[in-house]
Design a protein around this motif. Structure first.
Motif, short mmCIF file in Angstrom:
data_model
loop_
_atom_site.label_atom_id
_atom_site.label_comp_id
_atom_site.label_asym_id
_atom_site.label_seq_id
_atom_site.Cartn_x
_atom_site.Cartn_y
_atom_site.Cartn_z
N TRP A 1 -28.94 -6.88 -5.74
CA TRP A 1 -28.57 -7.56 -7.05
C TRP A 1 -30.08 -7.42 -7.58
O TRP A 1 -31.16 -7.47 -7.05
N GLU B 1 -31.95 -8.31 -11.69
CA GLU B 1 -31.67 -9.43 -12.78
C GLU B 1 -30.93 -9.09 -13.95
O GLU B 1 -30.33 -9.52 -14.63
N LEU C 1 -27.62 -9.26 -12.37
CA LEU C 1 -27.18 -10.84 -12.32
C LEU C 1 -27.02 -11.26 -13.88
O LEU C 1 -26.42 -12.21 -13.90
N ILE D 1 -30.66 -15.69 -13.48
CA ILE D 1 -31.19 -16.10 -12.25
C ILE D 1 -31.05 -17.41 -11.89
O ILE D 1 -31.26 -18.03 -10.76
N LEU E 1 -28.79 -18.72 -9.05
CA LEU E 1 -28.92 -17.71 -7.97
C LEU E 1 -28.28 -18.48 -6.71
O LEU E 1 -27.61 -17.80 -5.80
N VAL F 1 -25.25 -16.78 -4.63
CA VAL F 1 -25.54 -16.39 -3.02
C VAL F 1 -24.41 -17.12 -2.42
O VAL F 1 -23.87 -16.42 -1.22
N VAL G 1 -31.93 -9.09 -3.11
CA VAL G 1 -32.15 -9.62 -4.54
C VAL G 1 -33.68 -9.14 -5.02
O VAL G 1 -34.49 -9.65 -4.38
N ILE H 1 -34.89 -11.70 -0.69
CA ILE H 1 -34.92 -11.88 -1.94
C ILE H 1 -36.40 -11.18 -1.94
O ILE H 1 -37.44 -12.08 -1.40
#
Length: 283
Positions: free
Chosen positions: A117, A119, A145, A148, A151, A155, A168, A198
């Motif tokens: 993923w 942004e 995405l 965010i 987020l 998830v 991410v 992330i």
């Protein structure tokens, strides 16, 4: 005498039973000029007046040049000295834009459950341009995405598992930022531990991951917080910046300058490579 006959003469008048062996000239080959008796090693082959000449170096360092063709001997046997054979060059190993070894016409893999993923659409387009070939081989899809703020909810809805990993990439993920807090909350989602990665880069926007010299500037301009970053950036680059279409066309112009991994900052390169490794490690 037949003056069209170039090469060693047969003084007995008898025709040789076999034709001289053809030998390609090569550096270091020791040959004898049948007419003069000069013997030496080939040091080089050169072209003069449209004629190939072979340069021989004798035992005492003396050098003499002779035209290639008939008239030479090796170990008493007549030869015809030919120009050196051209080495067949191996085709250069093709590389993808990311620097990986290209796999030719291999079909893209069916998309796996794991995902990357990013942004927004610009992030996705940049990752696709540099790493797209690699990701198709691995069967990994990159999805934007478009924000965010939730987020953690995204998830949780993804339901990460060992065979369903998620990586991410966040803009401006620095200590104390809003992005850091969002990332920490997302990692509390069920299944996130060990199955979600992330990472972020320090740039305000993915645009800054392009090396400034690639687009012909010394450094990216500083944009005040009170000003929309993309609008202000395009204005300072002398590009149209008033509409959403201007923003999109401006990005396309910047992206067109990016052709290989070395056009991007190492900070981003390392993050994306890490993400790809993470989502493919169990596949």
């Amino acid at each position: 005498m037949n003056w069209d006959q170039w090469g060693p003469a047969n003084v007995t008048g008898q025709r040789p039973s076999t034709k001289p062996r053809k030998v390609a000239a090569s550096r270091g080959l020791v040959i004898e000029d049948a007419t003069s008796g000069f013997t030496g090693a080939i040091t080089r082959i050169e072209k003069s007046g449209g004629i190939h000449l072979v340069v021989l170096e004798g035992r005492k360092g003396a050098t003499r040049s002779f035209p290639l063709g008939l008239g030479f001997m090796i170990d008493g046997q007549a030869i015809e000295l030919l120009p050196p054979q051209r080495q067949k060059t191996q085709p250069a190993q093709q590389r993808t834009a990311s620097g990986s070894r290209a796999v030719g016409a291999q079909a893209a893999q069916v998309a796996k459950a794991s995902r990357i993923w990013v942004e927004g659409i610009h992030d996705a387009e940049l990752v696709e341009k540099i790493w797209g070939d690699d990701l198709r081989v691995e069967g990994i899809v990159v999805e934007p995405l478009h924000g965010i703020d939730d987020l953690a909810g995204a998830v949780a809805a993804f339901k990460p598992q060992p065979n369903r990993r998620l990586a991410v990439l966040l803009d401006h993920l620095v200590s104390g930022s809003k992005e850091e807090r969002i990332a920490a909350e997302a990692m509390k989602a069920p299944g996130a531990q060990d199955n979600v990665l992330i990472v972020g880069h320090p740039y305000v926007d993915i645009w800054q991951a392009i090396k400034p010299e690639v687009i012909g500037i010394q450094a990216w301009p500083q944009i005040p917080r009170s000003e929309d970053w993309k609008t202000g950036m395009l204005a300072r680059l002398g590009l149209p910046n008033q509409t959403a279409r201007d923003i999109g066309l401006g990005w396309k112009k910047l992206l067109s300058k990016v052709n290989k991994f070395s056009d991007l900052e190492a900070t981003l390169l390392g993050r994306v490579e890490y993400m790809i490794d993470f989502v493919t490690v169990h596949d």
